[in-house]
Design an enzyme around this catalytic site. Structure first.
Site, PDB file in Angstrom:
ATOM      1  N   THR A   1      44.503  39.624  53.015  1.00 41.99           N
ATOM      2  CA  THR A   1      45.267  40.777  53.144  1.00 41.99           C
ATOM      3  C   THR A   1      45.741  40.676  54.586  1.00 41.99           C
ATOM      4  O   THR A   1      44.894  40.396  55.317  1.00 41.99           O
ATOM      5  CB  THR A   1      44.166  41.738  52.550  1.00 41.99           C
ATOM      6  OG1 THR A   1      43.967  41.769  51.527  1.00 41.99           O
ATOM      7  CG2 THR A   1      44.972  43.102  52.881  1.00 41.99           C
TER       8      THR A   1
ATOM      9  N   GLY B   1      37.749  41.678  47.321  1.00 41.23           N
ATOM     10  CA  GLY B   1      37.798  43.095  47.039  1.00 41.23           C
ATOM     11  C   GLY B   1      36.550  43.690  46.272  1.00 41.23           C
ATOM     12  O   GLY B   1      35.989  44.810  46.613  1.00 41.23           O
TER      13      GLY B   1
ATOM     14  N   THR C   1      39.459  42.271  54.675  1.00 37.77           N
ATOM     15  CA  THR C   1      40.053  41.296  53.822  1.00 37.77           C
ATOM     16  C   THR C   1      39.084  40.365  53.381  1.00 37.77           C
ATOM     17  O   THR C   1      37.878  40.531  53.961  1.00 37.77           O
ATOM     18  CB  THR C   1      41.121  40.519  54.723  1.00 37.77           C
ATOM     19  OG1 THR C   1      41.642  39.417  53.797  1.00 37.77           O
ATOM     20  CG2 THR C   1      40.390  39.958  55.949  1.00 37.77           C
ATOM     21  N   GLY C   2      39.163  39.642  52.120  1.00 40.90           N
ATOM     22  CA  GLY C   2      37.983  39.060  51.350  1.00 40.90           C
ATOM     23  C   GLY C   2      38.221  39.481  49.999  1.00 40.90           C
ATOM     24  O   GLY C   2      38.747  40.291  49.664  1.00 40.90           O
TER      25      GLY C   2
ATOM     26  N   ARG D   1      44.532  44.352  37.705  1.00 41.62           N
ATOM     27  CA  ARG D   1      43.332  44.256  38.713  1.00 41.62           C
ATOM     28  C   ARG D   1      43.731  45.056  39.986  1.00 41.62           C
ATOM     29  O   ARG D   1      44.906  44.512  40.511  1.00 41.62           O
ATOM     30  CB  ARG D   1      42.912  42.829  38.735  1.00 41.62           C
ATOM     31  CG  ARG D   1      41.588  42.848  39.590  1.00 41.62           C
ATOM     32  CD  ARG D   1      42.092  42.479  40.918  1.00 41.62           C
ATOM     33  NE  ARG D   1      40.914  41.981  41.927  1.00 41.62           N
ATOM     34  CZ  ARG D   1      41.147  41.832  43.222  1.00 41.62           C
ATOM     35  NH1 ARG D   1      42.272  42.041  43.732  1.00 41.62           N
ATOM     36  NH2 ARG D   1      39.950  41.574  43.868  1.00 41.62           N
TER      37      ARG D   1
ATOM     38  N   GLY E   1      42.104  45.418  43.966  1.00 36.91           N
ATOM     39  CA  GLY E   1      41.276  45.027  44.871  1.00 36.91           C
ATOM     40  C   GLY E   1      40.587  46.284  45.578  1.00 36.91           C
ATOM     41  O   GLY E   1      40.881  47.352  45.482  1.00 36.91           O
ATOM     42  N   ASP E   2      40.060  45.946  46.844  1.00 32.96           N
ATOM     43  CA  ASP E   2      39.794  47.077  48.071  1.00 32.96           C
ATOM     44  C   ASP E   2      41.026  47.358  48.743  1.00 32.96           C
ATOM     45  O   ASP E   2      41.144  48.732  49.303  1.00 32.96           O
ATOM     46  CB  ASP E   2      39.008  46.361  49.010  1.00 32.96           C
ATOM     47  CG  ASP E   2      39.453  45.300  49.526  1.00 32.96           C
ATOM     48  OD1 ASP E   2      40.129  44.214  49.080  1.00 32.96           O
ATOM     49  OD2 ASP E   2      39.324  45.207  51.033  1.00 32.96           O
TER      50      ASP E   2
HETATM   51  N1  ASP Z   1      40.878  41.855  49.580  1.00 41.36           N
HETATM   52  C1  ASP Z   1      42.030  41.213  48.832  1.00 41.36           C
HETATM   53  C2  ASP Z   1      41.733  41.561  47.265  1.00 41.36           C
HETATM   54  O1  ASP Z   1      40.626  41.655  46.803  1.00 41.36           O
HETATM   55  C3  ASP Z   1      42.097  40.028  48.981  1.00 41.36           C
HETATM   56  C4  ASP Z   1      41.963  39.164  50.306  1.00 41.36           C
HETATM   57  O2  ASP Z   1      41.850  39.896  51.198  1.00 41.36           O
HETATM   58  O3  ASP Z   1      41.641  38.261  50.570  1.00 41.36           O
HETATM   59  O4  ASP Z   1      42.620  42.027  46.601  1.00 41.36           O
END
Ligand code: ASP
Length: 306
Positions: A149, A203, A200-201, A177, A179-180
């Site tokens: 993200t 979600g 980021t990561g 779906r 995410g966060d």
């Molecule tokens: N946070 C994002 C999600 O889960 C993906 C990411 O930031 O890698 O959609």
């Protein structure tokens, strides 16, 4: 008064430079984060945001974005939005309303169309090719390498903090779906009286800790930005690892109301920051026993960093 801007991943470097220029020239934090994210949304070489984002299981690029203003606490967000150039601009527009601030799917697209946002098919030959290659080999959902993200947090000279995010979410995610990234408190948060943050990561794991709200609460209660960021990420990583035997990748950027930055991460994580004392620079953050080790990336090392 001081200005400052911090953003996630190396892909945000050019956007951070432009956001810095806006802040330096008396522009506001709102314009700065929208410009910074817009640069990433338009660049087809980044496969996790905007144009050339990676598709969901049905082969559609459905995008998520969030925006929050720390003075008014207004927020807007879109989820699973398909066919528009800049999801973060739509999220920003939604923040103007008193209600109906978070729209998803067709409802978000109808709103964007009605308000004249530029339409664009974000599926490129390149992203479709990757879809064809990978869609036959499904694995359990995980934060796909390079699938990240873009998050920006900025403080302007008026003392306003703003946070925003934009992403195409997990590669091969289920239709619908979220995410966060479009969820207030999880993927983004801003409060002029506390601080602001973006994540980021994976979600689903970030949401379990409502990380961006949590880190702002710690800053409000007197923690420095850096100790708050390190603490929320290492606590959640420890807690999920203990209870579920696994915690996926989680990274967080934050800023307090004086423009001091903090970064927490459980993986090597690149970020960019600038303020009125130094230009945009790329750093690497790494977890270090409950704390975060931060190093400046020199020009010769940049090509090896995501
Ligand atoms: N946070 C994002 C999600 O889960 C993906 C990411 O930031 O890698 O959609």
């Amino acid at each position: 008064m001081k200005w400052a801007v911090i953003s996630t991943w190396k892909m945000s470097y050019e956007g951070n430079l432009q956001a810095s220029d806006i802040l330096k020239n008396q522009g506001n934090a709102e314009e700065a984060v929208l410009r910074g994210i817009g640069i990433v949304e338009d660049d087809p070489s980044f496969h996790s945001v905007g144009y050339s984002g990676l598709p969901d299981i049905e082969g559609h690029v459905r995008m998520d974005a969030g925006f929050m203003h720390g003075r008014t606490l207004s927020f807007g967000a879109v989820g699973a939005l398909e066919g528009f150039r800049s999801p973060v601009q739509v999220a920003h527009k939604l923040a103007e309303r008193p209600t109906n601030n978070f729209l998803v799917g067709e409802g978000a697209a109808e709103y964007a169309r009605k308000h004249g946002f530029e339409e664009r098919d974000n599926l490129t030959d390149d992203s479709y090719q990757r879809y064809l290659e990978e869609s036959g080999k499904l694995k359990p959902l995980s934060a796909y390498k390079g699938h990240d993200t873009v998050g920006f947090v900025a403080l302007d000279r008026n003392g306003d903090l703003v946070s925003a995010t934009s992403t195409s979410g997990l590669f091969l995610k289920d239709k619908g779906r979220l995410g966060d990234s479009p969820v207030i408190g999880c993927g983004f948060y801003a409060d002029n009286e506390a601080g602001a943050a973006a994540a980021t990561g994976l979600g689903e794991d970030i949401a379990k800790g409502v990380l961006c709200y949590q880190v702002c609460t710690l800053m409000k209660n007197g923690y420095s930005a850096q100790s708050a960021a390190s603490q929320v990420v290492s606590d959640l990583t420890r807690s999920l690892t203990k209870r579920r035997e696994h915690c996926d990748s989680i990274s967080l950027i934050c800023m307090d109301k004086e423009g001091n930055i903090g970064v927490g991460t459980n993986i090597p994580f690149a970020f960019v920051c600038a303020d009125d004392t130094h230009p945009a620079q790329l750093y690497l953050a790494e977890p270090a026993e409950g704390d975060t080790r931060i190093t400046l990336i020199s020009a010769t090392e940049i090509s090896g960093i995501d």
